[in-house]
Design an enzyme around this catalytic site. Sequence first.
Site, PDB file in Angstrom:
ATOM      1  N   CYS A   2     -10.677  -3.891  -4.618  1.00  0.00           N
ATOM      2  CA  CYS A   2     -11.177  -2.654  -4.041  1.00  0.00           C
ATOM      3  C   CYS A   2     -12.074  -3.031  -2.881  1.00  0.00           C
ATOM      4  O   CYS A   2     -13.166  -3.567  -3.083  1.00  0.00           O
ATOM      5  CB  CYS A   2     -11.950  -1.830  -5.070  1.00  0.00           C
ATOM      6  SG  CYS A   2     -12.612  -0.279  -4.389  1.00  0.00           S
ATOM      7  N   GLU A 114      -5.620   0.908  -0.208  1.00  0.00           N
ATOM      8  CA  GLU A 114      -5.094  -0.444  -0.378  1.00  0.00           C
ATOM      9  C   GLU A 114      -3.981  -0.649   0.633  1.00  0.00           C
ATOM     10  O   GLU A 114      -3.216   0.274   0.939  1.00  0.00           O
ATOM     11  CB  GLU A 114      -4.575  -0.649  -1.800  1.00  0.00           C
ATOM     12  CG  GLU A 114      -4.287  -2.095  -2.153  1.00  0.00           C
ATOM     13  CD  GLU A 114      -5.506  -2.990  -1.936  1.00  0.00           C
ATOM     14  OE1 GLU A 114      -5.596  -3.593  -0.837  1.00  0.00           O
ATOM     15  OE2 GLU A 114      -6.349  -3.080  -2.832  1.00  0.00           O
TER      16      GLU A 114
END
Length: 271
Positions: A2, A114
């Site tokens: 993350c 992402e």
Amino acid sequence: MCGRYAASRRPEDLAGIFEIEKWEPEETLAPDYNVAPTKEVYAVLDRPLKDADDPKPVRQLRKLKWGLVPSWSKTPEGGARMINARAETVHEKPSYKRAFSSRRCIIPADGYYEWVTAAAERELEVEGKKKRPRKQPYFVLPADGSVFAMAGLYEFWRDKTLPDDHPQSWWVTCSVITTEAETSPLAVAPADGPHALADIHPRMPLMLTPDRWDSWLDPSRTDVEDLRSLLAPPPPGLMRAYPVSTAVSNVRNNGPELLKELEGPEEGTLF
């Protein structure tokens, strides 16, 4: 992993969702659609109030810096690298194990970004046969639109170069726990793109479902093996993912337009 996420919910809304008992209006953060490491972020935690006679933990919404600095660290420089802690080893790594046993938090988000990682492209890059391509970013969020509650840790660090009464003498920092990305099908997948989170990246933030919030935040739970049971991934099929503009790749860009769903990957990007 993350490395970037979006957080636009107001503290009043988070207070209702997480049953917050204490938060300071002066710590209000503006909506952030491109949260990057070292920024200040919201975290939910259970902890006794400072200078309070009652030792009972109080659920608080606090403003923390993303990038954990261990209490024993001599300098804060390493915090920018400690934005993620792996669920598989968080209980044993020196930088995280003390926080894991007693200083756990929830970092609320709308969802996270992402960038797709393709194995064939990685091999070409390693061999030096191809320039690094533009990677297509995806926004990952709960399919039902609920809050994305990321499991986190927080830590206190004392800057000994400053006097006790200095407002910056104490740092409160945090890290997001990550786990293996789901290989099961997404609840909603793009027509032309990945069909599972593992198709985008091998890691993902550990999302805590509401039934685990109280147990995760409870500071009286300190048994390591007991706590490790809370690191199990959520049930499959709760997430959706869709392509967004590569503008999110620049941390200077910020605004709700970054969350706009594209019909397909941008030209010249992977997938």
